[in-house]
Design a protein around this motif. Sequence first.
Motif, mmCIF file in Angstrom:
data_model
loop_
_atom_site.group_PDB
_atom_site.id
_atom_site.type_symbol
_atom_site.label_atom_id
_atom_site.label_comp_id
_atom_site.label_asym_id
_atom_site.label_seq_id
_atom_site.Cartn_x
_atom_site.Cartn_y
_atom_site.Cartn_z
ATOM 1 N N LEU A 128 -27.324 31.784 -46.220
ATOM 2 C CA LEU A 128 -25.906 31.903 -45.902
ATOM 3 C C LEU A 128 -25.175 30.694 -46.464
ATOM 4 O O LEU A 128 -25.274 29.606 -45.927
ATOM 5 N N THR A 130 -21.739 30.250 -47.165
ATOM 6 C CA THR A 130 -20.360 29.921 -46.781
ATOM 7 C C THR A 130 -20.162 30.077 -45.275
ATOM 8 O O THR A 130 -20.961 30.714 -44.587
ATOM 9 N N ASP A 133 -20.078 33.661 -44.387
ATOM 10 C CA ASP A 133 -21.424 34.238 -44.258
ATOM 11 C C ASP A 133 -21.983 33.988 -42.860
ATOM 12 O O ASP A 133 -22.560 34.878 -42.239
ATOM 13 N N LYS A 136 -20.244 36.106 -40.129
ATOM 14 C CA LYS A 136 -20.620 37.519 -40.173
ATOM 15 C C LYS A 136 -22.067 37.759 -39.743
ATOM 16 O O LYS A 136 -22.387 38.814 -39.214
ATOM 17 N N ASN A 137 -22.963 36.796 -40.002
ATOM 18 C CA ASN A 137 -24.390 37.066 -39.887
ATOM 19 C C ASN A 137 -25.164 36.228 -38.878
ATOM 20 O O ASN A 137 -26.330 36.538 -38.598
#
Length: 142
Positions: A128, A130, A133, A136-137
């Motif tokens: 990941l 950024t 990222d 979101k994750n």
Amino acid sequence: AYALFAKPKDSNGALLDYYAVSAEARGTGIGSKFLSGFHTVLEPHKVKHILLEVEAPDATNDPAEKEIRERRIRFYKRCLCKMSNIRSALFGVDYRVLYLSFDGRMIPDKAIAGELRTMYRLILAPILKTEEDFRKNAVVFD
């Protein structure tokens, strides 16, 4: 039995990122014995507690899968792990977060959430790239 930990350099906690007991050894007590020895292995690394993630039982509609997840939680509780109020979601999978304090102290949820975020950054930084990222994750709910 097999265990994989992640530990930030400046933390006295570690994340039990993966824990498994071979199918033929399950139910023999080896998992409990192995887990009870973690403090001996981790003390030289200044670890005072571990965090554990278990897939959330309420995040599945499959009765068999729900029972497996609940059985995992019962196992960790029998091994003196405590359930926190922290939840996380990694790549769409919902988790409940437990902890095991080697000195028996209670760990506040806010501290658990902060440590977990730090550990996710440590583990997932290669994937990941950024902040978006991570948002979101790798989400920690406190």
